[in-house]
Design an enzyme around this catalytic site. Structure first.
Site, PDB file in Angstrom:
ATOM      1  N   LYS A  80       1.104  -1.381   0.024  1.00 54.83           N
ATOM      2  CA  LYS A  80      -0.046   0.008  -0.050  1.00 54.83           C
ATOM      3  C   LYS A  80       0.974   1.215   0.188  1.00 54.83           C
ATOM      4  O   LYS A  80       0.423   2.138  -0.502  1.00 54.83           O
ATOM      5  CB  LYS A  80      -0.956  -0.143   1.144  1.00 54.83           C
ATOM      6  CG  LYS A  80      -2.128  -1.000   1.099  1.00 54.83           C
ATOM      7  CD  LYS A  80      -2.824  -1.328   2.462  1.00 54.83           C
ATOM      8  CE  LYS A  80      -3.920  -2.263   1.954  1.00 54.83           C
ATOM      9  NZ  LYS A  80      -4.496  -2.819   3.379  1.00 54.83           N
ATOM     10  N   GLN A  86      -4.906  -1.436   9.341  1.00 54.25           N
ATOM     11  CA  GLN A  86      -4.833  -2.927   8.781  1.00 54.25           C
ATOM     12  C   GLN A  86      -5.418  -3.881   9.688  1.00 54.25           C
ATOM     13  O   GLN A  86      -4.930  -3.995  10.909  1.00 54.25           O
ATOM     14  CB  GLN A  86      -3.372  -3.042   8.532  1.00 54.25           C
ATOM     15  CG  GLN A  86      -3.204  -4.394   7.671  1.00 54.25           C
ATOM     16  CD  GLN A  86      -3.845  -4.450   6.332  1.00 54.25           C
ATOM     17  OE1 GLN A  86      -3.739  -3.188   5.470  1.00 54.25           O
ATOM     18  NE2 GLN A  86      -4.266  -5.528   5.808  1.00 54.25           N
ATOM     19  N   ASP A 126     -11.219   3.107   4.185  1.00 57.99           N
ATOM     20  CA  ASP A 126     -11.699   1.818   4.198  1.00 57.99           C
ATOM     21  C   ASP A 126     -13.191   1.473   4.000  1.00 57.99           C
ATOM     22  O   ASP A 126     -13.595   0.495   3.550  1.00 57.99           O
ATOM     23  CB  ASP A 126     -11.066   0.900   5.399  1.00 57.99           C
ATOM     24  CG  ASP A 126     -10.090   0.158   5.091  1.00 57.99           C
ATOM     25  OD1 ASP A 126      -9.722  -0.458   4.070  1.00 57.99           O
ATOM     26  OD2 ASP A 126      -9.153  -0.199   6.058  1.00 57.99           O
TER      27      ASP A 126
HETATM   28  N1  GUN Z   1      -7.254  -6.797   5.965  1.00 57.97           N
HETATM   29  C1  GUN Z   1      -7.674  -7.401   5.130  1.00 57.97           C
HETATM   30  N2  GUN Z   1      -8.409  -6.814   3.970  1.00 57.97           N
HETATM   31  C2  GUN Z   1      -8.242  -5.527   4.402  1.00 57.97           C
HETATM   32  C3  GUN Z   1      -8.602  -4.155   3.764  1.00 57.97           C
HETATM   33  O1  GUN Z   1      -9.297  -4.096   3.127  1.00 57.97           O
HETATM   34  N3  GUN Z   1      -8.625  -3.159   4.874  1.00 57.97           N
HETATM   35  C4  GUN Z   1      -7.982  -3.441   5.875  1.00 57.97           C
HETATM   36  N4  GUN Z   1      -7.855  -2.163   6.621  1.00 57.97           N
HETATM   37  N5  GUN Z   1      -7.478  -4.399   6.458  1.00 57.97           N
HETATM   38  C5  GUN Z   1      -7.525  -5.608   5.652  1.00 57.97           C
END
Ligand code: GUN
Length: 301
Positions: A54, A98, A121
């Protein structure tokens, strides 16, 4: 039936990222650089890889990024303090926490603490509620990426029967909301569904998001179905391991009109839509600031 089409998530995500890069350029011309803060608590190996990717992708498209790594024994209060600081920092436009979080952390409290305007998100209840009302809100990245692939593959989605297999807050539920917004007829299947296989076989579109390697094979699919496989499961091959989806790809392939591979399907779309959401959040915050300063000017003169 025609040869099944492989849905290329890498190429589609590259096109989305190119558009994001152009939009970042437009914001830079107004002296605004979108900025994303990524929080990682603990040392989950998969999460470390996701977070690194990311940050890399943000740098590539011109988004400023910050990484906040907290130890695995961080308390909820400590995490809330960090989130509060990022909420109050007007130079940060997007906050990504995350998941999964270590067990001692109250995940819901942490997600609710993020300013909904910075919730790239789309996990805050204000955005979840807005999406379920069909409003234009920051929507979760993986389902947004899946919808984009479906629009590219099927064109008009209106009236199509979509079956979502899985009811997680991250993928299944927001996916169903996005498909409803796109005027699909939507069925959500889960571990307690009776005769899931027969229900799934009625679908024009199948979204597999259960986290069980190879669960869905040709016997679950109507001939000509379009299949989006969200699963990323690591399986043992005897002399190593490899990534597979929730769909038994080789078995399903002759039955479908189009399908995403794993890897190279949905995976790259999640990051592309995170970047897109960060730019949307930055633009909205910049616009709100401008409106506020104009209102102040009007009240002075
Ligand atoms: N863990 C797995 N997929 C995601 C996501 O789309 N966003 C976040 N913040 N954590 C994740």
């Amino acid at each position: 039936m025609n040869t099944p089409r492989l849905i290329d998530g890498k190429a589609a995500s590259a096109r989305v990222l190119e558009q994001v890069r152009r939009e970042v350029g437009e914001l830079l011309a107004q002296a605004v650089q979108p900025a994303l803060a990524v929080i990682l608590v603990g040392g989950d190996p998969a999460s470390q890889v996701y977070v690194r990717n990311k940050i890399l992708r943000a740098d590539e498209v011109g988004i400023r990024s910050q990484e906040h790594r907290l130890p695995g024994d961080t308390s909820t209060e400590q995490l809330l303090n960090l989130i509060k600081g990022l909420n109050d920092d007007s130079s940060i436009n997007g906050i990504l926490l995350q998941l999964p979080l270590p067990a001692q952390i109250d995940e819901l409290r942490a997600l609710e603490a993020i300013d909904p305007r910075k919730d790239v998100d789309g996990f805050h209840s204000e955005n979840v509620g807005g999406l379920s009302q069909g409003r234009d809100v920051l929507a979760p990245c993986t389902p947004s990426g899946c919808l984009h692939l479906l629009e590219q593959t099927c064109g008009d989605l209106r009236g199509k029967h979509a079956v979502v297999v899985g009811r997680s807050n991250i993928v299944g539920k927001p996916m169903a909301a996005l498909l409803l917004k796109a005027d699909c007829s939507v069925t959500v299947l889960h571990s307690r569904s009776h005769d899931a296989q027969a229900l799934c076989r009625q679908a024009d579109i199948v979204i597999a998001a259960v986290g069980r390697a190879g669960l869905i094979d040709a016997s679950w699919l109507k001939p000509g179905a379009v299949v989006i496989d969200v699963g990323i499961n690591r399986i043992d091959t005897g002399n190593g391991s490899r990534l597979v989806g929730d769909v038994d790809f080789a078995n399903a392939l002759p039955q479908v009109s189009a399908i995403t591979p794993v890897p190279g399907g949905v995976g790259p779309m999640t990051i592309a839509f995170l970047m897109k959401n960060t730019v949307i959040a930055a633009r909205q915050q910049h616009q709100a600031q401008r409106n506020q300063s104009e209102a102040v000017c009007h009240s002075i003169y």
